[in-house]
Design a protein around this motif. Structure first.
Motif, PDB file in Angstrom:
ATOM      1  N   LYS A 234       0.690  -1.197   0.047  1.00 52.70           N
ATOM      2  CA  LYS A 234      -0.007  -0.016  -0.011  1.00 52.70           C
ATOM      3  C   LYS A 234       0.872   1.244   0.024  1.00 52.70           C
ATOM      4  CE  LYS A 234      -3.757  -2.226   2.633  1.00 52.70           C
ATOM      5  NZ  LYS A 234      -4.596  -1.962   3.682  1.00 52.70           N
ATOM      6  N   GLN A 235       2.159   1.065   0.249  1.00 52.72           N
ATOM      7  CA  GLN A 235       3.081   2.312   0.326  1.00 52.72           C
ATOM      8  C   GLN A 235       4.141   2.168  -0.434  1.00 52.72           C
ATOM      9  OE1 GLN A 235       1.049   4.504   2.541  1.00 52.72           O
ATOM     10  NE2 GLN A 235       3.055   4.988   3.555  1.00 52.72           N
ATOM     11  N   ASP A 236       4.383   3.257  -1.190  1.00 49.88           N
ATOM     12  CA  ASP A 236       5.736   3.501  -2.004  1.00 49.88           C
ATOM     13  C   ASP A 236       6.761   4.207  -1.042  1.00 49.88           C
ATOM     14  OD1 ASP A 236       4.573   2.411  -4.133  1.00 49.88           O
ATOM     15  OD2 ASP A 236       4.406   4.228  -5.254  1.00 49.88           O
ATOM     16  N   LEU A 237       7.836   3.570  -1.142  1.00 52.02           N
ATOM     17  CA  LEU A 237       9.071   3.878  -0.322  1.00 52.02           C
ATOM     18  C   LEU A 237      10.111   4.959  -0.965  1.00 52.02           C
ATOM     19  CD1 LEU A 237      10.486   4.059   2.480  1.00 52.02           C
ATOM     20  CD2 LEU A 237      11.741   2.104   1.997  1.00 52.02           C
ATOM     21  N   ILE A 238      10.402   6.176  -0.625  1.00 50.91           N
ATOM     22  CA  ILE A 238      11.473   7.029  -0.993  1.00 50.91           C
ATOM     23  C   ILE A 238      12.420   6.997   0.011  1.00 50.91           C
ATOM     24  CG2 ILE A 238      12.075   9.202  -1.561  1.00 50.91           C
ATOM     25  CD1 ILE A 238       9.465   9.670  -2.981  1.00 50.91           C
TER      26      ILE A 238
END
Length: 319
Positions: free
Chosen positions: A173-177
């Motif tokens: 559910k989350q994109d990590l930068i």
């Protein structure tokens, strides 16, 4: 894999080194960027310049994220000790003043979110992980400060902390930068590589080992970062000025960005003033980036000068 596919548009500003004006503050404030990310190294060698730029950045009317670079809060003697690999014990002489400069800079940055061994949720299925601040490559930099402020004293401790920070992320559910000052190891050992060394005859990989190991191990666990942003190793490669440095690399689903075009404000033969930044976008769940050059304070106008076109196209895609 189910990812939030809402579009995002983020401005990434590389190492500033004194090259920031009210033109930048107003442009980014009025832009349609969702947020602005800074890779650090705000000032030059003039006393107080870093703090003045921090105050200008604080006035940008957008959500802002920054990681501090090796020139932020440190002194020239401290930098010389790092470059010469002097005994860390010598650093105790300036540690108190370092902490005072650090607190002053955080105050001057106002509501800017400081990325340093922490995790921010930016909404729309996006998390931003702050890596080790003040990094300048080659070794574990400014160990007295890093241990005092963060309780970390080694590459291994640094990597462990990064793993702990992402434990709560749902990668479906989350994109990590990841935001760092210096980039990760493992992406090439030539002067033109994205974080390759351009100031030694033998060249070499100048990326951070803790960050590189963290990214590789996390990716092997199926918890792959979508974007890794850093600077420090400037685009104007000493060994290959005509070609300059690769600034964007995509490999195995991760987009790597080195935004440190130094100087980021420069003039061409006709006297036009150009301001550099990187536009980072997510469209339909896919991340990409493009180098942007404002001409005399407004959106870039085509055709661009040949040397700028050459810079824009220094990318490497390995997917």
């Amino acid at each position: 894999m189910i990812f939030d596919s809402s579009d995002k548009r983020i401005a990434v500003v590389g190492d500033i080194h004194g090259f920031w004006t009210w033109v930048d503050t107003e442009y980014f404030s009025k832009s349609n960027y969702d947020s602005v990310i800074f890779t650090g190294d705000l000032g030059n060698n003039r006393p107080g310049n870093t703090n003045k730029i921090a105050q200008l950045i604080s006035k940008v009317r957008k959500p802002k994220y920054i990681i501090l670079g090796n020139h932020d809060t440190t002194s020239i003697p401290q930098l010389l000790m790092e470059i010469t690999n002097a005994s860390p014990n010598m650093g105790y002489l300036s540690h108190t003043f370092h902490l005072l400069r650090y607190k002053k800079l955080l105050k001057d940055l106002g509501d800017t979110r400081i990325c340093q061994y922490n995790l921010f949720e930016d909404g729309d299925g996006l998390s931003i992980l702050g890596a080790r601040p003040l990094s300048m490559g080659a070794r574990f930099n400014f160990p007295i400060f890093i241990k005092h402020v963060f309780g970390i004293s080694s590459y291994e401790g640094s990597e462990k902390k990064l793993h702990e920070l992402i434990q709560g992320i749902d990668f479906q559910k989350q994109d990590l930068i990841i935001l760092a000052h210096n980039g990760p190891s493992g992406l090439g050992d030539k002067a033109y590589d994205i974080w390759g060394c351009d100031f030694k005859k033998e060249e070499g990989d100048f990326g951070d080992k803790d960050l590189g190991n963290f990214i590789r191990r996390t990716s092997n666990q199926g918890r792959q970062p979508k974007v890794v942003i850093a600077g420090h190793m400037h685009h104007s490669s000493r060994k290959l000025r005509v070609k300059t440095r690769i600034w964007k690399r995509k490999e195995e689903g991760t987009l790597y960005l080195n935004a440190a075009r130094v100087p980021r404000i420069f003039s061409d033969k006709e006297g036009n003033i150009w301001h550099h930044h990187v536009e980072l976008t997510r469209k339909n769940g896919i991340w990409d980036a493009e180098a942007k050059y404002l001409k005399n304070g407004v959106e870039e106008i085509f055709p661009l000068p040949e040397f700028i076109e050459r810079e824009k196209n220094r990318i490497e895609i390995k997917d």
